[in-house]
Scaffold this motif. Structure first.
Motif, PDB file in Angstrom:
ATOM      1  N   PHE B 236      33.181  87.240  36.035  1.00 30.74           N
ATOM      2  CA  PHE B 236      31.885  87.476  35.250  1.00 30.74           C
ATOM      3  C   PHE B 236      30.897  87.751  36.437  1.00 30.74           C
ATOM      4  CE2 PHE B 236      32.515  82.695  35.550  1.00 30.74           C
ATOM      5  CZ  PHE B 236      31.597  82.304  36.274  1.00 30.74           C
ATOM      6  N   GLY B 269      20.315  85.661  31.990  1.00 25.10           N
ATOM      7  CA  GLY B 269      20.106  86.640  32.846  1.00 25.10           C
ATOM      8  C   GLY B 269      21.292  86.982  33.741  1.00 25.10           C
ATOM      9  N   SER B 270      21.062  87.821  34.449  1.00 22.59           N
ATOM     10  CA  SER B 270      22.093  88.569  35.225  1.00 22.59           C
ATOM     11  C   SER B 270      22.789  87.834  36.279  1.00 22.59           C
ATOM     12  CB  SER B 270      21.553  90.079  35.729  1.00 22.59           C
ATOM     13  OG  SER B 270      21.347  90.909  34.861  1.00 22.59           O
ATOM     14  N   ILE B 271      23.937  87.887  36.272  1.00 15.87           N
ATOM     15  CA  ILE B 271      24.662  87.299  37.596  1.00 15.87           C
ATOM     16  C   ILE B 271      24.728  88.331  38.577  1.00 15.87           C
ATOM     17  CG2 ILE B 271      26.607  85.984  38.280  1.00 15.87           C
ATOM     18  CD1 ILE B 271      27.113  84.840  35.650  1.00 15.87           C
TER      19      ILE B 271
ATOM     20  N   SER C 263      29.385  84.464  31.803  1.00 13.10           N
ATOM     21  CA  SER C 263      30.354  85.637  31.338  1.00 13.10           C
ATOM     22  C   SER C 263      29.926  86.733  31.492  1.00 13.10           C
ATOM     23  CB  SER C 263      30.731  85.246  29.838  1.00 13.10           C
ATOM     24  OG  SER C 263      31.517  86.084  29.401  1.00 13.10           O
ATOM     25  N   GLU C 264      30.807  87.727  31.862  1.00 14.58           N
ATOM     26  CA  GLU C 264      30.650  89.119  32.185  1.00 14.58           C
ATOM     27  C   GLU C 264      29.240  89.505  32.684  1.00 14.58           C
ATOM     28  OE1 GLU C 264      31.627  91.264  28.448  1.00 14.58           O
ATOM     29  OE2 GLU C 264      32.844  89.442  27.901  1.00 14.58           O
ATOM     30  N   GLY C 265      29.094  88.952  33.633  1.00 15.78           N
ATOM     31  CA  GLY C 265      27.916  89.374  34.450  1.00 15.78           C
ATOM     32  C   GLY C 265      26.490  88.740  34.059  1.00 15.78           C
ATOM     33  N   HIS C 266      26.789  87.774  33.070  1.00 15.92           N
ATOM     34  CA  HIS C 266      25.448  87.243  32.553  1.00 15.92           C
ATOM     35  C   HIS C 266      25.622  85.794  32.621  1.00 15.92           C
ATOM     36  CE1 HIS C 266      23.521  91.248  31.260  1.00 15.92           C
ATOM     37  NE2 HIS C 266      24.697  91.553  31.206  1.00 15.92           N
ATOM     38  N   TRP C 267      24.416  85.280  32.484  1.00 12.91           N
ATOM     39  CA  TRP C 267      24.346  83.700  32.366  1.00 12.91           C
ATOM     40  C   TRP C 267      23.243  83.406  31.291  1.00 12.91           C
ATOM     41  CZ3 TRP C 267      19.869  81.011  32.572  1.00 12.91           C
ATOM     42  CH2 TRP C 267      18.569  81.693  33.259  1.00 12.91           C
TER      43      TRP C 267
ATOM     44  N   ARG D 248      37.674  83.959  31.888  1.00 14.58           N
ATOM     45  CA  ARG D 248      36.769  84.893  32.098  1.00 14.58           C
ATOM     46  C   ARG D 248      35.111  84.286  31.696  1.00 14.58           C
ATOM     47  NH1 ARG D 248      40.508  86.803  28.563  1.00 14.58           N
ATOM     48  NH2 ARG D 248      39.115  86.453  26.866  1.00 14.58           N
ATOM     49  N   GLY D 249      34.928  83.136  32.068  1.00 12.41           N
ATOM     50  CA  GLY D 249      33.812  82.610  31.702  1.00 12.41           C
ATOM     51  C   GLY D 249      33.352  81.096  32.073  1.00 12.41           C
TER      52      GLY D 249
END
Lengths: 339, 339, 339, 339
Positions: B236, B269-271, C263-267, D248-249
């Motif tokens: 992620f 937000g984005s990670i 998850s998948e680039g987001h929080w 995945r998260g």
């Protein structure tokens, strides 16, 4: 003009902002050097120049710009001195980074704009450095992508611990809200068409006679509504927050969510103490981008048009402050050079 | 040695990390220039050198270091090549910034340490760049101030989207956890005295044979306990979080709390996608500090001792991975040069 | 009147809200039971009554209130039916919990207020349930304590996924903003003296003809300024946020910060899907407090005055929507009964 | 057994927890009443019973359970008294809600389990009330849905302001970590197979001789790894956090993100002061669910098996505390009644 070597910059004004830009070019930015400094105070100019190899102090604008080591000009003198410096730079066709405001009022800003227009190409970048802040840049790209539909509103908060002595109601507009004026125009890609100001009972911590906090309301050419809480004596820190409300989502930048501490019944973090800490990276990035573009022979970033439009909205804002009315903003037709 | 002019740097290794450092010195950092690049692949060295004014390509370490334009050395070659490069630099008494690891194992790290000790002064800064990250710096200063009492535990999370092909269990220690080994030692000011590794059932997304995620447990010379979730195929994003547990409070850095979006039933937000985005500023700051210190004739930052201690803990970590046991860490006595 | 036993409640109206209150009294609230239900639709009343021991269905208000098992009345019929029900309850001197609005307009609200005033004591609690929400209660106690100085502004956000069919501009005021009208008056302890409405270009997701979103601006008797973003077709969830700006600090309630997921680039986390989930506890607490007070022979909570003032501000709001002007709010003098 | 009317509950033990449950049933929960209270201290039992209509005080367990008004039993006496009360209730085949722990050790828990097994049906719900907490419930449903793949690790934090006098190392396991033991087993649906305890240098704020904080490490039957920071003298508040790490998260519950305040250079919110505030709703929901299920003639929730398994893991935990070793957990085969 294509600078393959290091860009020689003349810094006009060696007060607080000017000295900081001298330091930045000398020690932070690559590809540029301070070739000259100009100040009507000869002693101050000499003192600043002394520490920098190959930097000539000047008291005369024209002489500085005629210096063959000078490839570009960074204007950081007080606002009323900007017009003369800009016109002098235009005469030599030198690229300029001009600290905001372009000039202190719409009429003089329009004169500068006409002078640049007469050159036939853009030479000026205005120092609206928020356009280089990482958070604003992410917000801008999100809105431009249209991921959440059209943008309908912006909610801004602009909070500062305290105003310096002598701060006036007009300075709330011209020195503070001017940033939200520019970010509104830039984020939305629209002109501001009307301004209202609501003024609650002032905080007991505001200096006598200063109407702080206040709520600024903008309408845009596309019918969007923008509110800005301006609170320049909030005491608790420096906070610049912008939330965009789109048709299917909202996005907010500027909360202080770095280091999080649990202690004595509370969780949370520090609030940025001032604009230097908040926007130091944006200042660096702004100057670096300008150096890079200049060395490529290009001009980017906020233009004279942006400076002029901000001046016009500021004038409407000051009138709205005084009258309590909705004040429409009037702009000349946008020259092709800036489209 | 005091460099009043621009610092001439020889960059050893022109692979991914080396090329990035060349770019950084050439276009980001002020006060330094790339005077030479060294690579056993002559073509690659030439290609990198071509774009930079006054940069000489070399295939021979000794020749590069004998170049009078070279004032300092940045080692970015693969780990096994570090020892030779460090010893060559010591022979010329040149300041070195050496990418982590100092060397790939404790025995060779100790040889390097002894060689520097023989010089009688520090010449080496090890590239543990997290020590220059804004969040870690704030955490460090909070712990050093003792505001919340003594630090009792650290909880680390080190998450990466995916490992490159060929990643091994040992690399989980030597390339990944090595960062937490250094931040633990630096934040707490203590040596790590024992290591355990707990290995849950691996994620289905980890490559076959890689025990990912895992939980590393360190004990320190002051009796503190440190746990690190290492998850290098979490998918992620990239997340490096450190929470310090003190007697009267906790402090956490590394959450991704920048731009916050509301959309479709979710807020957040984005990670950060990877370590480049997360630590680009830290890399810049690291090199700039090194340039600045070098120009003043000083050496700061992580030392050979830090590199050696990290290597020793890594060895214990690999043994703990293999055996499932508590593995004590053994260090030679700390030389006065590094106290 | 002091109910030592269980309080017998007559629920007027058995539509969605009424049926929910019947369920709440029957299965959630202790100390009360549903003694009677009233609905002009006899079949619906009977259906609801059937499942509850000792509950009599009625179609006639007066008959229900004459029922000796009825100790108190909960009015959940449509707004236009409230006045008659309230007056009937006053005739029997029965305690009333009346769903908001007290009545649909200021004139009828004032008639009800005068009728209660004639009784010489308060009998009515108006169903402004946000006053029982945990977050609002914490905010209220913070503001009342004056920890951060006087309150100067409130920023409200009132977001709803979508409006039901037939929703009108007036309903934006009377059904939605009415909550911010009450929380403004309650949190600040001041009357609202003027209303403005700014209407940006409507979202493409708003039904044709509905001016959604909009920005409501209130001024209070103490000179405070309150803005409310009303966005009833925001799509992404239900969000009710209130931030108070005080002289030395701000406080915000209503963000959705429960379960946090990476998850998948987001929080981030989930946004509450609707008002039922957001305010279920407040509804329960509201009814429980009313039952408890009633059993003690007391009346607490929002009064007829609060209902009347809200109606008056709503009327000003609708006019402000239509005219785009600042519309002053006019109130009769506050009777001693409500001071 | 199907209770159409109100459920008559005998509450065993009228100390702090017992008196709180009496209050809850009397004034919060619908569908139940306190029919009897039992305490070896006759005076205390009478005092509690006096305020409640139809409530008989008892000093004798058997007499209380023979009371025809008693339909169900809630055991809130000290742990060592639980076994006798449970066996007495089983003799009468009465439904039981038993506060945790089921009994103080695995051997007695197993005796109780065998006694219930002999009845041929479940009669016991164990008071692991975290299973009714809104945040844990959301986390559980997220993990069960498998949205982010399998769960590989849990990170728990269990922080309490201070321990009461006389708190021992064994109580850290039996009274505190027992909650993480149950949530681990419940969230993951697996048994705990081994326990380790790492003990950093104790906080100066921990009472002499108490090893606080500590880090508990569990392994599960499916190979998952669970760590729990237990810090019972952290001073700053009560914080129960659980983060699940999936393929995945990750998902985290328990942060204190309610009301957010900006003030004096800091942003953040309050930390819940104690377990009463944090879990009051969970307690209410637990008892209500039990009343509802009991009235339907059903038994739900944590079973004797859950109580027994927790006792067995606690015993391993205490041994791990003492020895510093990995201690395997041994369980009897799970009876069909509990599958």
């Amino acid at each position: 003009m294509n600078h393959q070597g290091t860009l020689g910059v003349a810094v006009i004004g060696t007060g607080r902002m000017g000295a900081d830009h001298v330091r930045r070019i000398d020690t932070v930015i690559s590809g540029a050097r301070v070739a000259a400094v100009v100040d009507i105070d000869a002693e101050r100019a000499e003192k600043v120049a002394r520490g920098i190899e190959g930097c000539t102090p000047h008291t005369d604008l024209a002489a500085a710009m005629a210096d063959p080591a000078v490839d570009a000009v960074l204007i950081a003198s007080p606002g009323p001195a900007h017009e003369a410096a800009l016109l002098a730079a235009f005469e030599r066709d030198l690229p300029v980074l001009c600290e905001k405001p372009l000039t202190p009022d719409a009429a003089s800003a329009l004169r500068v704009l006409r002078a640049e227009q007469a050159l036939g190409h853009r030479r000026t970048q205005v120092g609206f450095m928020r356009r280089y802040d990482a958070g604003y840049l992410r917000l801008k790209s999100l809105l431009d992508a249209g991921t959440y539909g059209r943008t309908l509103m912006l909610h801004n908060k602009h909070r500062n611990p305290a105003t310096p002595p002598g701060f006036t109601d007009a300075m709330l507009v011209n020195d503070s809200v001017v940033h939200e004026i520019d970010t509104t125009r830039w984020l939305l890609g629209e002109e501001i068409t009307a301004v209202r100001v609501l003024r609650p009972v002032p905080s007991g911590n505001a200096p006598d006679g200063l109407g702080d906090p206040s709520l600024f309301l903008f309408e845009t050419s596309a019918g969007q509504v923008v509110d800005t809480e301006l609170f320049q004596n909030c005491g608790f820190g420096y906070q610049v927050v912008c939330e965009a409300v789109c048709e299917r989502g909202t996005a907010r930048t500027g909360d202080d969510h770095g280091l999080v501490v649990n202690s004595e019944g509370h969780w949370g973090g520090s609030i940025t103490p001032g604009f230097v800490e908040r926007f130091a990276d944006a200042y660096d990035r702004q100057v670096q981008r300008w150096v890079d573009a200049t060395r490529r022979g290009e001009v980017e970033g906020p233009s004279c048009w942006d400076g002029y439009a901000a001046a016009a909205v500021c004038e409407a804002g000051v009138r709205a402050q005084l009258t309590g009315d909705r004040v429409a903003v009037e702009l000349v037709e946008r020259p092709a050079l800036y489209s």
